[in-house]
Each structure stands twice: as C-alpha cells, then as structure tokens.
Scaffold this active site. Structure first.
Site, PDB file in Angstrom:
ATOM      1  N   HIS A 219     -31.583 -22.334  14.781  1.00 34.16           N
ATOM      2  CA  HIS A 219     -30.851 -21.627  15.834  1.00 34.16           C
ATOM      3  C   HIS A 219     -29.729 -20.740  15.277  1.00 34.16           C
ATOM      4  O   HIS A 219     -29.607 -19.566  15.629  1.00 34.16           O
ATOM      5  CB  HIS A 219     -30.247 -22.625  16.830  1.00 34.16           C
ATOM      6  CG  HIS A 219     -31.253 -23.567  17.441  1.00 34.16           C
ATOM      7  ND1 HIS A 219     -32.557 -23.209  17.680  1.00 34.16           N
ATOM      8  CD2 HIS A 219     -31.144 -24.850  17.874  1.00 34.16           C
ATOM      9  CE1 HIS A 219     -33.203 -24.235  18.228  1.00 34.16           C
ATOM     10  NE2 HIS A 219     -32.366 -25.243  18.347  1.00 34.16           N
TER      11      HIS A 219
ATOM     12  N   ASP B 153     -12.327  -8.312  28.735  1.00 35.44           N
ATOM     13  CA  ASP B 153     -13.103  -9.506  29.069  1.00 35.44           C
ATOM     14  C   ASP B 153     -14.308  -9.189  29.947  1.00 35.44           C
ATOM     15  O   ASP B 153     -14.161  -8.685  31.052  1.00 35.44           O
ATOM     16  CB  ASP B 153     -12.138 -10.467  29.792  1.00 35.44           C
ATOM     17  CG  ASP B 153     -12.842 -11.644  30.415  1.00 35.44           C
ATOM     18  OD1 ASP B 153     -13.968 -11.959  29.998  1.00 35.44           O
ATOM     19  OD2 ASP B 153     -12.258 -12.257  31.326  1.00 35.44           O
TER      20      ASP B 153
ATOM     21  N   ARG C 237     -51.464 -38.589  25.190  1.00 30.50           N
ATOM     22  CA  ARG C 237     -52.090 -39.895  24.962  1.00 30.50           C
ATOM     23  C   ARG C 237     -51.841 -40.881  26.095  1.00 30.50           C
ATOM     24  O   ARG C 237     -52.677 -41.727  26.365  1.00 30.50           O
ATOM     25  CB  ARG C 237     -51.577 -40.484  23.637  1.00 30.50           C
ATOM     26  CG  ARG C 237     -52.210 -39.795  22.445  1.00 30.50           C
ATOM     27  CD  ARG C 237     -51.792 -40.429  21.158  1.00 30.50           C
ATOM     28  NE  ARG C 237     -50.396 -40.127  20.860  1.00 30.50           N
ATOM     29  CZ  ARG C 237     -49.931 -39.894  19.632  1.00 30.50           C
ATOM     30  NH1 ARG C 237     -50.721 -39.945  18.598  1.00 30.50           N
ATOM     31  NH2 ARG C 237     -48.667 -39.608  19.442  1.00 30.50           N
TER      32      ARG C 237
ATOM     33  N   LYS D  40     -10.521  -9.474  21.524  1.00 30.34           N
ATOM     34  CA  LYS D  40      -9.075  -9.700  21.472  1.00 30.34           C
ATOM     35  C   LYS D  40      -8.408  -8.491  20.854  1.00 30.34           C
ATOM     36  O   LYS D  40      -8.775  -8.066  19.751  1.00 30.34           O
ATOM     37  CB  LYS D  40      -8.788 -10.960  20.655  1.00 30.34           C
ATOM     38  CG  LYS D  40      -9.172 -12.160  21.482  1.00 30.34           C
ATOM     39  CD  LYS D  40      -8.732 -13.512  21.073  1.00 30.34           C
ATOM     40  CE  LYS D  40      -8.327 -13.816  19.712  1.00 30.34           C
ATOM     41  NZ  LYS D  40      -8.507 -15.244  19.400  1.00 30.34           N
TER      42      LYS D  40
ATOM     43  N   GLU E 268     -21.586 -29.697  20.384  1.00 28.49           N
ATOM     44  CA  GLU E 268     -22.079 -30.500  21.503  1.00 28.49           C
ATOM     45  C   GLU E 268     -21.156 -31.689  21.688  1.00 28.49           C
ATOM     46  O   GLU E 268     -20.670 -32.253  20.702  1.00 28.49           O
ATOM     47  CB  GLU E 268     -23.498 -31.006  21.230  1.00 28.49           C
ATOM     48  CG  GLU E 268     -24.552 -30.021  21.660  1.00 28.49           C
ATOM     49  CD  GLU E 268     -25.969 -30.565  21.524  1.00 28.49           C
ATOM     50  OE1 GLU E 268     -26.850 -30.036  22.207  1.00 28.49           O
ATOM     51  OE2 GLU E 268     -26.205 -31.488  20.727  1.00 28.49           O
TER      52      GLU E 268
ATOM     53  N   LYS F 183     -22.475 -32.568  16.458  1.00 27.09           N
ATOM     54  CA  LYS F 183     -22.664 -33.370  17.674  1.00 27.09           C
ATOM     55  C   LYS F 183     -21.439 -34.269  17.853  1.00 27.09           C
ATOM     56  O   LYS F 183     -20.697 -34.511  16.890  1.00 27.09           O
ATOM     57  CB  LYS F 183     -23.913 -34.234  17.535  1.00 27.09           C
ATOM     58  CG  LYS F 183     -25.168 -33.365  17.405  1.00 27.09           C
ATOM     59  CD  LYS F 183     -26.412 -34.079  17.820  1.00 27.09           C
ATOM     60  CE  LYS F 183     -27.583 -33.130  17.855  1.00 27.09           C
ATOM     61  NZ  LYS F 183     -27.947 -32.683  19.188  1.00 27.09           N
TER      62      LYS F 183
ATOM     63  N   ARG G  70     -18.115 -15.398  16.616  1.00 27.51           N
ATOM     64  CA  ARG G  70     -16.756 -14.852  16.550  1.00 27.51           C
ATOM     65  C   ARG G  70     -16.670 -13.898  15.361  1.00 27.51           C
ATOM     66  O   ARG G  70     -16.784 -14.320  14.208  1.00 27.51           O
ATOM     67  CB  ARG G  70     -15.752 -15.998  16.386  1.00 27.51           C
ATOM     68  CG  ARG G  70     -14.282 -15.574  16.399  1.00 27.51           C
ATOM     69  CD  ARG G  70     -13.385 -16.810  16.426  1.00 27.51           C
ATOM     70  NE  ARG G  70     -13.596 -17.562  17.654  1.00 27.51           N
ATOM     71  CZ  ARG G  70     -12.850 -17.425  18.758  1.00 27.51           C
ATOM     72  NH1 ARG G  70     -11.814 -16.635  18.763  1.00 27.51           N
ATOM     73  NH2 ARG G  70     -13.121 -18.119  19.837  1.00 27.51           N
TER      74      ARG G  70
ATOM     75  N   LYS H 186     -20.153 -25.883  23.274  1.00 32.16           N
ATOM     76  CA  LYS H 186     -20.011 -24.427  23.243  1.00 32.16           C
ATOM     77  C   LYS H 186     -20.832 -23.847  22.097  1.00 32.16           C
ATOM     78  O   LYS H 186     -20.959 -24.456  21.040  1.00 32.16           O
ATOM     79  CB  LYS H 186     -18.523 -24.127  23.087  1.00 32.16           C
ATOM     80  CG  LYS H 186     -18.131 -22.875  22.387  1.00 32.16           C
ATOM     81  CD  LYS H 186     -16.648 -22.689  22.480  1.00 32.16           C
ATOM     82  CE  LYS H 186     -16.017 -22.831  21.101  1.00 32.16           C
ATOM     83  NZ  LYS H 186     -14.595 -22.536  21.090  1.00 32.16           N
TER      84      LYS H 186
HETATM   85  C1  BG6 Z   1     -32.505 -28.451  19.877  1.00 32.68           C
HETATM   86  C2  BG6 Z   1     -31.954 -29.532  18.989  1.00 32.68           C
HETATM   87  O1  BG6 Z   1     -33.329 -27.589  19.155  1.00 32.68           O
HETATM   88  O2  BG6 Z   1     -31.424 -27.719  20.438  1.00 32.68           O
HETATM   89  C3  BG6 Z   1     -31.019 -30.436  19.758  1.00 32.68           C
HETATM   90  O3  BG6 Z   1     -33.050 -30.287  18.483  1.00 32.68           O
HETATM   91  C4  BG6 Z   1     -29.943 -29.623  20.445  1.00 32.68           C
HETATM   92  O4  BG6 Z   1     -30.424 -31.391  18.895  1.00 32.68           O
HETATM   93  C5  BG6 Z   1     -30.574 -28.493  21.247  1.00 32.68           C
HETATM   94  O5  BG6 Z   1     -29.235 -30.478  21.281  1.00 32.68           O
HETATM   95  C6  BG6 Z   1     -29.514 -27.584  21.820  1.00 32.68           C
HETATM   96  O6  BG6 Z   1     -30.105 -26.705  22.731  1.00 32.68           O
HETATM   97  P1  BG6 Z   1     -29.272 -26.123  23.936  1.00 32.68           P
HETATM   98  O7  BG6 Z   1     -30.174 -25.111  24.555  1.00 32.68           O
HETATM   99  O8  BG6 Z   1     -28.978 -27.269  24.847  1.00 32.68           O
HETATM  100  O9  BG6 Z   1     -28.031 -25.551  23.344  1.00 32.68           O
END
Ligand code: BG6
Length: 492
Positions: free
Chosen positions: A245, A399, A50, A381, A221, A339, A349, A345
């Site tokens: 995810h 490792d 847009r 481990k 995060e 978050k 595990r 990370k």
């Molecule tokens: C997204 C989420 O799908 O994945 C975000 O909406 C998140 O909140 C992100 O930060 C994380 O993706 P990546 O690839 O940075 O781990």
C-alpha cells in the site's frame, strides 16, 4: 481480449466466498455496484468455497456485513441475493470444479448468443493460489468470452517466492487477464494523486528536489491484530502494508508524468521510478511491536494466543527510501505504518524547503497534506500575515476538506471502484508483474535480515504514537515539526 468492456453475459465467480475477505469486502462491493446499476445486465455471482453451507446460511453470512441503513436499500439487498448462489467444493478436485462449471453453464444457458464472460475473484489464502489457478484454468475457462482473474495479496513472502508464484501462474493466465489488487489504488485520494500532480501547473513546477525537503507517507491504525494475530505473524507490518500500500502511494507521488492515462503508460512510469530505489538499509529503518496499553486495558501483541510466544514480528515500521534520479536524489521518502496506535489515519505529507533568505524570521516550512482517510482532504500549510497592525506571521491552511466541498457526493469504496475497473478491462489501478518484482527488490534484503538475525522490535504501548525514537528518526532526515503553538481549529 485485453482492455475491453465486457459485452454479452458475465458471471462472477468468487472463490473463497465463505471467507472473511469475501464477506467484508468483495460482496459488499458487488452489492454497491449492483445497487448503482454498474453490474452488466444479467450478471450472476456464484460463490465457491470449502465450507458446506446451504444457500440460506451463505446469504445470512453476507447479511451480517451488509450496510443496509434504509428500507429501500434492504429491499435492494434482498433482490441482490437473488443473483448470488453458492456451491461448496474443494480447491484441488477436478470433479468439484466440474460441478461448478455446470452451474455456470446453467446460468449461461439463459442466453443463446453473445459473449459468455467469466470473472474469477480469488478471495483466498496464498497457499491455494496455485492449485486454484490451475483448477479454474483447466475446468472453468470460458472459450466463448473474456476471462479475467482477480488476485489478492499476499503475492509471496519475498522476491523469490513472488517470482515462483508468478512463474506458476504465468503459463495459465496471461498478464492482460490478471488483475492483482492493491486496494489502496482504488481509494479516492490515491486516484486523485495523478490529477493533483499533473493537472495543476503550480505543483508541476515545484515537485522536485529543489523545492521539496522530504515526503512522509503514514498509515496508522488504532486497533491491534485482534483476531488475526496468527495470520499477521507470518507477514509482519512491512509485508502487510508497507511493501504494497505505502510503496504504491510513493510510486505515484514520485513517478514522472505518464505519456497518457492508458494503463500501460501509467504502469510503465511507476515501474521506472521503483527501479530507481535501492534496497532499504538497516540504518534507515526502525521496527516496533506493541505491548499492553499504559492503562492496562488493551493487550500486547504477544498476549494474543494465536501469536507464537516470543515472536519478533514487527507491528510498526518506519523506513526511509531514496530515489536515485534527477528529480529526487537526496530527498528522503519516509514510510511509516503501525497497528495499535493513537489514531487511525493515512496521509501523505510533502514538506517543502525553507524560503531561502527569508526576511520573515522563523517562518515555518510549507506543507502539502493529502489525507487519504478518514475524512478525505487536501490542505496546504502556508504562512500568512497575522491580521492586525503588526507584521507578525501565522501559519494558516488552504483547505479542501471533501465533506465541506463535495458534501453531496458519495466517495466510492475502493473495492467497488476496482471491481468496476476489472469489468471495464482497465488495468491502471492494478499491480503489474514487473512492478511487483521491483517492489520486492526494495524490501527483500531487509526482510531477510530481520528474519534471519531475529532483529528485536522496540516496544511501544498500545494506543501510543509508536516507538519512542520515531520523532528523532524522522527529524534525522530533516523533517521540521511546525512550532508547538501551531493549532488548526478545523483539523479533523
Ligand atoms: C490490508 C492489511 O491490506 O489493509 C490490513 O492486510 C490493514 O492489515 C488493511 O488493516 C487496511 O485497509 P484500510 O482500507 O482499512 O485502510
């Protein structure tokens, strides 16, 4: 025309081209493919959105996010911009789509024969999925080649809204034309799961309830929702990360071996295992929301001006899922995501059972860790003899850290890998409609309960490990922490 490599001319149309997702993920991935010679010969990319931007302004936006470390790469980016054009228009106006169609036809007129394929990438907010799905089918669908539609989450808010969305799009776009992105499926270590599990005889033999005590899939995060609090608040961490995810990772960790690596065979097994998981119960979940950091330097979630005052939206969740099948009955799969935590990370595990009748007292449990990011690694481990004259034991690691083992190989970006799959017509790493349905069934009842009963999340400080009860929660499912003295000098 499913699962076919594109031949002829391909035009990629990015809808929502001026938005954040396009700028941060779609275009950098397209550039990565261009640079490495993976875009089919003659491909053109047309952005549509847009915002009323000139081509120069649009290119400048793309430049902002492009990673261009060297001069040759800068030159390649300049070349790449030559195949990227931009058109502005509304998402609900046929005449605007017709202008876009004209622009695509102009590109296509460069060749007289062969297929004229169109790949539509919807980098859009869900509120316009349906009008855009209609608009492009009506005005832009190619009758002279293959059409593919890439859709980004969120696919609805719950089972019902996801089904409504599906119902609205299904008459327009066939399932084999639709590519629902979950970008975690494009990550190198997530793709590696199938190989770790099914190409190693020793894992095959122990991958079950007899040997595995519990599985944790963790996403952390460091940053909060800075800048997107308003958007995030509608969804919360369960819809944002866990239902998609983390559950996708779980399905690959837990599925049976597919009959073949064909997309439908892989997806059949993922759906089958998801259907063995009953809805998450309240007793198996904890929720958190971050407050300001202990040193007062970082704001709390509710300090974000775009977040509704007093919001109960969880920015942290841990949930234990159970899989009622022969392989997994009784094994807790603990999903944790949050978050504004102490580190960034994502890891899987797998903790094994203790050694029955062990003559070595206090030997800790074996663990297999697959670190998805950052610094991809697989490590195991194990208990070893402490070198020396005694028979003392010590935990050590087998490792496989990628930076050391594959130092000269580049790990592709997830979006690059997935867009390439779309061009190849490979659906393996995309979410099928019934898979989405099965995923929503697991989370919808608890999501409704959280929303309706306004369940209050536990506070945790920005930069901490999460809500205080997390360790107790994980321990209650039988997870045993390694001894406090365990220290791995090579750990990243
Ligand atoms: C997204 C989420 O799908 O994945 C975000 O909406 C998140 O909140 C992100 O930060 C994380 O993706 P990546 O690839 O940075 O781990």
């Amino acid at each position: 025309m499913a699962n076919v490599q594109l031949t002829g001319l391909t035009t990629i149309i990015v809808l929502g081209a001026s938005g954040d997702l396009a700028k941060k993920k779609t275009y950098p991935a397209l550039f990565g493919l261009y640079r490495n010679g993976f875009l089919p010969e003659g491909t053109r990319i047309i952005g549509y959105a847009r915002s009323n931007l000139s081509l120069k302004e649009f290119h400048n936006r793309l430049l902002e996010y492009a990673k261009l470390p060297t001069d040759p790469i800068k030159e390649q980016f300049t070349e790449f911009l030559k195949i990227c054009t931009y058109i502005s228009g509304q998402y609900d106006k046929d005449e605007d789509y017709k202008r876009l169609n004209k622009a695509i036809e102009e590109v296509e007129s460069a060749v007289n024969s062969g297929n004229k394929n169109r790949v539509f990438y919807m980098a859009l907010p869900p509120s316009v999925f349906i009008p855009v799905g209609h608009g492009i089918k009506k005005n832009l669908y190619s009758n002279k080649g293959v059409n593919r539609l890439i859709v980004e989450k969120p696919f609805g808010m719950d089972l019902e809204s996801s089904r409504e969305l599906g119902k609205a799009l299904a008459p327009l776009w066939r399932e084999d034309e639709t590519y629902r992105i979950d970008h975690y499926l494009g990550k190198e270590m997530v793709k590696n799961l199938l190989i770790i599990r099914f190409a190693n005889v020793f894992f095959g033999a122990i991958w079950n309830r007899q040997s595995i005590a519990n599985v944790q899939i963790t996403f952390k995060e460091k940053i909060g929702t800075e800048g997107r609090g308003g958007y995030f608040d509608e969804f919360g961490i369960i819809r944002d990360v866990m239902q998609n995810h983390l559950l996708q990772i779980l399905s690959i960790v837990a599925m049976e071996r597919p009959i073949s690596l064909k997309a439908e065979d892989v997806r059949d097994e993922k759906v089958r295992v998801l259907r063995c998981i009953p809805p998450v119960e309240q007793k198996d979940i904890i929720l958190g929301q971050y407050i300001k950091s202990e040193d007062d330097t970082k704001p709390g979630y509710l300090d974000d001006k775009t977040v509704p005052p007093g919001s109960n939206c969880p920015t942290y969740a841990a949930a234990t899922l159970w899989i009622n099948n022969e392989r997994w009955e009784g094994v807790p799969f603990i999903l944790k995501c949050g978050k504004a935590l102490n580190e960034q990370k994502t890891e899987i595990r797998v903790q094994f059972q203790h050694v029955p009748g062990n003559v070595f007292k206090n030997a800790p449990r074996n663990e297999l860790v697959i670190r998805v990011q950052p610094n991809e690694a697989v490590y195991m481990k194990m208990t070893n003899k402490l070198p020396g004259l005694s028979m003392d034991t010590v935990i050590s690691e087998l490792d496989l850290t990628y930076q050391r083992r594959f130092s000269d190989l580049k790990i592709p970006d997830a979006y690059e890998a997935l867009i390439l799959d779309v061009l190849k017509g490979d659906h393996s790493n995309f979410v099928r409609d019934d898979e989405l349905d099965a995923a929503w069934k697991i989370f919808t009842p608890i999501l409704h309960k959280i929303d309706n009963e306004k369940i209050k999340p536990d506070p945790y400080a920005y930069g901490s490990r999460g809500p205080a009860k997390i360790d107790e929660f994980v321990a209650s499912y039988g997870f045993k922490r390694p001894s406090e003295t365990y220290n791995w000098p090579g750990r990243q």
